[in-house]
Design a protein around this motif. Structure first.
Motif, mmCIF file in Angstrom:
data_model
loop_
_atom_site.group_PDB
_atom_site.id
_atom_site.type_symbol
_atom_site.label_atom_id
_atom_site.label_comp_id
_atom_site.label_asym_id
_atom_site.label_seq_id
_atom_site.Cartn_x
_atom_site.Cartn_y
_atom_site.Cartn_z
ATOM 1 N N VAL A 248 54.397 44.427 29.406
ATOM 2 C CA VAL A 248 53.999 43.340 30.308
ATOM 3 C C VAL A 248 52.757 42.652 29.740
ATOM 4 O O VAL A 248 51.705 43.278 29.574
ATOM 5 C CB VAL A 248 53.724 43.875 31.727
ATOM 6 N N LYS A 249 52.880 41.357 29.453
ATOM 7 C CA LYS A 249 51.783 40.579 28.897
ATOM 8 C C LYS A 249 51.503 39.365 29.785
ATOM 9 O O LYS A 249 52.442 38.700 30.231
ATOM 10 C CB LYS A 249 52.102 40.098 27.477
ATOM 11 N N LEU A 250 50.233 39.079 30.005
ATOM 12 C CA LEU A 250 49.859 37.893 30.762
ATOM 13 C C LEU A 250 50.142 36.668 29.901
ATOM 14 O O LEU A 250 49.641 36.549 28.784
ATOM 15 C CB LEU A 250 48.376 37.961 31.133
ATOM 16 N N SER A 251 50.968 35.757 30.397
ATOM 17 C CA SER A 251 51.377 34.580 29.611
ATOM 18 C C SER A 251 50.641 33.312 30.019
ATOM 19 O O SER A 251 50.580 32.350 29.245
ATOM 20 C CB SER A 251 52.888 34.354 29.744
ATOM 21 N N ALA A 252 50.084 33.282 31.204
ATOM 22 C CA ALA A 252 49.351 32.098 31.670
ATOM 23 C C ALA A 252 48.414 32.508 32.809
ATOM 24 O O ALA A 252 48.680 33.469 33.531
ATOM 25 C CB ALA A 252 50.316 31.015 32.145
ATOM 26 N N GLY A 253 47.292 31.792 32.943
ATOM 27 C CA GLY A 253 46.345 32.111 34.006
ATOM 28 C C GLY A 253 45.571 33.382 33.725
ATOM 29 O O GLY A 253 45.316 33.733 32.572
ATOM 30 N N ARG A 254 45.256 34.104 34.765
ATOM 31 C CA ARG A 254 44.492 35.343 34.635
ATOM 32 C C ARG A 254 45.095 36.428 35.519
ATOM 33 O O ARG A 254 45.975 36.162 36.333
ATOM 34 C CB ARG A 254 43.028 35.104 35.050
ATOM 35 N N MET A 255 44.579 37.655 35.339
ATOM 36 C CA MET A 255 45.045 38.776 36.138
ATOM 37 C C MET A 255 44.394 38.720 37.513
ATOM 38 O O MET A 255 43.292 38.186 37.675
ATOM 39 C CB MET A 255 44.705 40.091 35.431
ATOM 40 N N PHE A 256 45.069 39.251 38.529
ATOM 41 C CA PHE A 256 44.490 39.279 39.876
ATOM 42 C C PHE A 256 43.258 40.200 39.910
ATOM 43 O O PHE A 256 43.161 41.152 39.136
ATOM 44 C CB PHE A 256 45.531 39.743 40.907
ATOM 45 N N ARG A 257 42.331 39.891 40.794
ATOM 46 C CA ARG A 257 41.133 40.725 40.954
ATOM 47 C C ARG A 257 41.401 41.798 41.995
ATOM 48 O O ARG A 257 41.992 41.537 43.045
ATOM 49 C CB ARG A 257 39.951 39.865 41.395
ATOM 50 N N LEU A 258 40.971 43.006 41.695
ATOM 51 C CA LEU A 258 41.115 44.093 42.661
ATOM 52 C C LEU A 258 40.297 43.763 43.907
ATOM 53 O O LEU A 258 39.162 43.291 43.819
ATOM 54 C CB LEU A 258 40.631 45.415 42.058
ATOM 55 N N GLY A 259 40.897 43.995 45.078
ATOM 56 C CA GLY A 259 40.213 43.730 46.341
ATOM 57 C C GLY A 259 40.375 42.307 46.837
ATOM 58 O O GLY A 259 39.849 41.964 47.901
ATOM 59 N N ALA A 260 41.092 41.452 46.099
ATOM 60 C CA ALA A 260 41.275 40.054 46.496
ATOM 61 C C ALA A 260 42.736 39.793 46.849
ATOM 62 O O ALA A 260 43.634 40.512 46.419
ATOM 63 C CB ALA A 260 40.833 39.116 45.370
ATOM 64 N N SER A 261 42.955 38.741 47.630
ATOM 65 C CA SER A 261 44.316 38.344 48.019
ATOM 66 C C SER A 261 44.904 37.456 46.928
ATOM 67 O O SER A 261 45.203 36.280 47.145
ATOM 68 C CB SER A 261 44.298 37.613 49.366
ATOM 69 N N GLU A 262 45.034 38.038 45.751
ATOM 70 C CA GLU A 262 45.549 37.317 44.595
ATOM 71 C C GLU A 262 46.750 38.066 44.028
ATOM 72 O O GLU A 262 46.824 39.295 44.099
ATOM 73 C CB GLU A 262 44.472 37.176 43.520
ATOM 74 N N ILE A 263 47.670 37.320 43.450
ATOM 75 C CA ILE A 263 48.884 37.911 42.886
ATOM 76 C C ILE A 263 49.218 37.234 41.555
ATOM 77 O O ILE A 263 48.745 36.128 41.277
ATOM 78 C CB ILE A 263 50.090 37.772 43.844
ATOM 79 N N VAL A 264 50.021 37.928 40.745
ATOM 80 C CA VAL A 264 50.573 37.339 39.525
ATOM 81 C C VAL A 264 52.093 37.475 39.619
ATOM 82 O O VAL A 264 52.606 38.458 40.157
ATOM 83 C CB VAL A 264 50.038 38.023 38.246
ATOM 84 N N ALA A 265 52.797 36.475 39.099
ATOM 85 C CA ALA A 265 54.256 36.444 39.228
ATOM 86 C C ALA A 265 54.925 36.585 37.870
ATOM 87 O O ALA A 265 54.414 36.115 36.855
ATOM 88 C CB ALA A 265 54.694 35.137 39.891
#
Length: 388
Positions: free
Chosen positions: A132-149
């Motif tokens: 699994v490699k991040l292809s665009a944007g950034r990784m979600f922050r722990l403790g935040a309401s953020e996601i990666v698709a």
């Protein structure tokens, strides 16, 4: 004496139109047969490559999927303390406690709803999945309401692109990145922080645990320890084995459906081949008599007409296989019967499928040409020459 293969090929070329029409019917059947095999291979490859051989997954005993599983915090802590688990560079155990839930999202364009896997991972989740490699944007922050698709999800579902927002679990989540999982099943998932997802969905426990052993040969001992511990209700599987099992129901369905269609179509194709060969025998009665008069035996005539039918079938099979190979540029998505979530996968062609397809073509040619070949071989020299 054997009848030369060049002579047999010239007979097919002399009847170009009939040969082309019959070969086209055979090519269609082979195309269906090959694409079904490629679809099944693509499904199995996608799910098998989802897991790492050295990784072990822990789920609740008798659970068929992670969605059905549950691992409470106490059991998770007990399992995480096993000495066989590998340590990372920072001295921490290579364990990811994960939460897996299904949500319904609407597809782009059609606005039709479909189930999508939301996976909550901890800081070890990415390290345990090197594909699994991040292809665009950034990784979600722990403790935040953020996601990666996953890349596949971002293309097919509304709200899953970078900067867009999705609402589920009584919260609004921001998509901050996209990842590429190398055409594995993770491409059809959305990832976020496990603890935040547990809070959002009001869960007290995890769905599964993924870990890496210090030595893969310790798996059987680790499995025995997990499943014999009275404090635990967990089952240990190699991650590749687990995801391979996830494809079983869908793979069986595709195989049965494809086999049924191939049998139905192949009957029609073999009848077409038989009609073509019967017509060839009828039109070449004098030729058959001449060959017998020149000293060719019945078995030579039989072999020649069988070879002609099988050569016709191989030609049609090669054309069908050639068109089927272009299906590798397409992707396909459907519901995985095990997890009830949408799974994207493609068609895959390999040497085994090529061999099976060409063998299937030869079988159709043999069966379709056998009775006409027998008829040609049984002709008497005098009757054949008189009929000419």
């Amino acid at each position: 004496m054997r009848i030369p293969l060049s002579y047999i090929a010239r007979n097919l070329w002399a009847r170009r139109l009939t040969t082309a029409l019959t070969a086209s019917g055979l090519a269609l059947v082979v195309f269906v047969f090959a694409t079904v095999l490629m679809l099944d291979e693509g499904l199995r490859t996608t799910l098998v490559t989802t897991g790492e051989y050295d990784n072990v997954i822990l789920i609740r005993r008798s659970a068929e999927s992670e969605v059905q599983s549950g691992v409470d915090r106490v059991q998770a802590n007990i399992a995480s303390s096993h000495p066989a688990i590998a340590l990372g560079a920072d001295g921490q155990r290579m364990v990811s406690k994960e939460t897996v839930v299904l949500i319904s999202l609407r597809k782009r364009g059609s606005d039709k709803p479909s189930n999508v896997v939301i996976r909550g991972i901890d800081q070890r989740g990415l390290v345990l999945r090197p594909q699994v490699k991040l292809s665009a944007g950034r990784m979600f922050r722990l403790g935040a309401s953020e996601i990666v698709a996953g890349a596949s999800i971002a293309k097919r579902f509304a709200g899953a692109g970078i900067g867009e927002k999705l609402r589920f679990g009584q919260r609004e989540w921001t998509v901050v990145g996209l990842f590429d999982a190398g055409n594995s099943g993770f491409d059809s998932e959305i990832w976020g922080d496990a603890d935040q997802l547990m809070q959002a969905f009001r869960r007290n426990g995890y769905s599964s645990m993924v870990l890496r052993l210090a030595d893969s040969t310790l798996f059987e001992r680790f499995k025995q320890d997990m499943e014999s511990d009275q404090r635990l209700t967990l089952e240990a599987k190699r991650e590749q084995t687990f995801y391979s099992d996830q494809s079983r129901a869908l793979s069986t369905f595709i195989s049965i459906l494809g086999l049924t269609l191939s049998i139905i179509f192949s009957i029609g194709a073999m009848i077409g081949a038989a009609i073509t060969m019967y017509a060839s025998v009828a039109n070449r009665t004098g030729e058959i008599g001449t060959l017998r008069a020149l000293g060719y035996q019945r078995r030579n005539i039989l072999a020649a007409f069988l070879a002609e039918s099988m050569l016709l079938a191989v030609a049609g099979g090669a054309v069908g296989l050639g068109f089927a190979s272009f299906m590798q540029f397409l992707s396909f998505s459907t519901t995985n019967f095990q997890s009830f979530s949408e799974l994207a996968f493609g068609f895959r062609l390999n040497a085994a499928i090529v061999a099976k397809t060409l063998l299937f073509s030869l079988v159709m040619g043999f069966i379709g040409g056998f009775l006409p070949a027998v008829r040609a071989a049984r002709m008497k020299i005098v009757d054949a020459l008189r009929a000419a």
